[in-house]
Write a protein that holds these residues in place. Structure first.
Motif, PDB file in Angstrom:
ATOM      1  N   TRP A   4       1.036  -1.787  -0.130  1.00  0.00           N
ATOM      2  CA  TRP A   4       0.231  -0.014  -0.081  1.00  0.00           C
ATOM      3  C   TRP A   4       0.766   1.121   0.077  1.00  0.00           C
ATOM      4  N   THR A 276      -4.284   3.472  22.596  1.00  0.00           N
ATOM      5  CA  THR A 276      -5.033   2.819  22.424  1.00  0.00           C
ATOM      6  C   THR A 276      -5.782   2.398  23.837  1.00  0.00           C
ATOM      7  N   GLN A 278      -6.050  -0.876  23.228  1.00  0.00           N
ATOM      8  CA  GLN A 278      -4.396  -1.894  23.325  1.00  0.00           C
ATOM      9  C   GLN A 278      -3.399  -1.786  24.586  1.00  0.00           C
ATOM     10  N   THR A 315      -1.911   7.473   8.903  1.00  0.00           N
ATOM     11  CA  THR A 315      -2.423   6.116  11.293  1.00  0.00           C
ATOM     12  C   THR A 315      -2.892   5.552  10.722  1.00  0.00           C
ATOM     13  N   GLU A 316      -3.796   5.457  10.112  1.00  0.00           N
ATOM     14  CA  GLU A 316      -5.162   3.881   9.625  1.00  0.00           C
ATOM     15  C   GLU A 316      -4.202   2.871   9.613  1.00  0.00           C
ATOM     16  N   GLN A 317      -3.264   2.765   7.946  1.00  0.00           N
ATOM     17  CA  GLN A 317      -2.168   1.758   7.673  1.00  0.00           C
ATOM     18  C   GLN A 317      -1.074   1.600   8.181  1.00  0.00           C
ATOM     19  N   LEU A 319      -1.142   1.986  12.397  1.00  0.00           N
ATOM     20  CA  LEU A 319      -1.801   0.938  12.979  1.00  0.00           C
ATOM     21  C   LEU A 319      -1.503  -0.266  13.031  1.00  0.00           C
ATOM     22  N   ALA A 320      -2.472  -0.273  11.814  1.00  0.00           N
ATOM     23  CA  ALA A 320      -2.685  -1.801  10.744  1.00  0.00           C
ATOM     24  C   ALA A 320      -1.568  -2.444  10.998  1.00  0.00           C
ATOM     25  N   LEU A 321      -0.459  -1.934  10.036  1.00  0.00           N
ATOM     26  CA  LEU A 321       0.889  -2.786  10.223  1.00  0.00           C
ATOM     27  C   LEU A 321       1.307  -2.627  11.294  1.00  0.00           C
ATOM     28  N   ALA A 323      -0.184  -3.747  14.207  1.00  0.00           N
ATOM     29  CA  ALA A 323      -0.927  -4.625  14.984  1.00  0.00           C
ATOM     30  C   ALA A 323      -0.721  -5.967  14.281  1.00  0.00           C
ATOM     31  N   ASP A 324      -0.358  -6.141  12.692  1.00  0.00           N
ATOM     32  CA  ASP A 324      -0.027  -7.273  12.173  1.00  0.00           C
ATOM     33  C   ASP A 324       1.781  -7.670  12.449  1.00  0.00           C
TER      34      ASP A 324
END
Length: 340
Positions: A4, A276, A278, A315-317, A319-321, A323-324
């Protein structure tokens, strides 16, 4: 490099650091100046590297907060005392919020001062000086003291740091933040010009690009520097996380920086950092031509930094990265492959 990022940023610069304790994996992509890619030699000379400087925008705020906490720790300032009682400034006489309110965006100050000119957004903070900030303090229309993100509030914090310490904000940040956090090339981008009135560029500072890929001016700051004036390399930001992870358990100042504050509304925050559900600490930043994200989990000593010279939020991507990456078993955990 995650696919991405390549798709979103093309030839624009992206620098990623994945910090695991004292180990760092870097991923670099693209150019610090996309206008210099006509020849192979110029493209190579402009490739993003570990010491390329990026505007980190509002990631400046937690760093300003750390400088504030250093004065609190010395007993010079109080987190829970109204500013009007701490600072002998007539312009603050009617301001009843305290430092904790400022640090967590709950002061009631609006997002921007009422007298900040917004007719030219190419470099909006460069010509906003001390006299205008003082004037704004006397004409502020307060909102409710609940969470409302305020560049004004953090600009005021940086101004108070410089004024009360009788030391330039840039110099103060070097001594109290950049040096202790092992950020050797980080700087504050203040409003300096040469004899012709042209802004003086910082060496190694990348050019910034709007979402439409148009090159834009690097932002500079004066009295509101505490809100977003820091520029730093990916190595600086990784150094900050490494120092945080190595010293947070023994350094009372860093412990204070990471301690959640008792707040009656969301979002949860420490002095400067968002939290967050988490338990991750994070802050994002954006200027006219740059975006940034820092997210970390101090117990596991894992962190992610993304810096780009394009004003496309990450930010969105990001944070997802993160988490992964956290969900990956330790023995398989590595940075995504890419070609710088």
């Amino acid at each position: 490099m995650p696919s991405w990022l390549k798709q979103e940023f093309g030839q624009h610069g992206v620098a990623i650091a994945l910090v695991d304790g004292q180990q760092v994996q870097y991923q670099l992509h693209g150019l610090a100046d996309t206008g210099q890619q006509q020849t192979v030699s110029s493209a190579l000379s402009q490739a993003v590297n570990l010491d390329t400087l990026f505007e980190i925008g509002s990631v400046t705020k937690p760093l300003t907060a750390l400088a504030v906490l250093s004065l609190v720790q010395q007993g010079r300032w109080q987190l829970d005392q109204p500013l009007a009682q701490q600072f002998a400034l007539p312009e603050l006489a009617s301001h009843q919020y305290n430092l904790t309110d400022l640090l967590t965006h709950r002061s009631g100050l609006p997002r921007l001062p009422a007298n900040l000119p917004l007719d030219d957004l190419r470099n909006p903070y460069a010509s906003y000086h001390d006299n205008q900030l003082l004037e704004a303090l006397t004409m502020t229309d307060f909102t409710e003291r609940q969470f409302a993100y305020s560049n004004y509030g953090y600009g005021l914090l940086g101004w108070l740091l410089a004024t009360e310490s009788k030391q330039p904000y840039a110099e103060l940040m070097q001594q109290r933040v950049f040096q202790p956090l092992m950020m050797p090339t980080a700087k504050v981008q203040m409003s300096t010009t040469d004899n012709s009135g042209v802004a003086t560029p910082l060496p190694k500072l990348a050019n910034g690009y709007a979402i439409n890929a148009e090159q834009v001016a690097n932002w500079q700051f004066d009295s509101l520097a505490g809100a977003g004036a820091v520029v730093a390399s990916i190595e600086d930001m990784a150094g900050m996380l490494k120092q945080l992870f190595s010293a947070a358990n023994t350094d009372p100042l860093l412990q204070l920086w990471l301690t959640p504050l008792p707040l009656s509304d969301q979002p949860a925050m420490t002095p400067g950092w968002m939290l967050t559900t988490q338990g991750w600490y994070w802050h994002a930043g954006q200027t006219a031509g740059f975006s940034s994200l820092v997210v970390f989990e101090p117990t596991q000593q894992k962190g992610l930094v993304i810096l780009t010279n394009m004003a496309l939020p990450v930010t969105e991507q990001g944070l997802a990265l993160f988490a992964d990456w956290l969900a990956t078993p330790a023995e398989n955990r590595s940075a995504p492959e890419t070609q710088p």
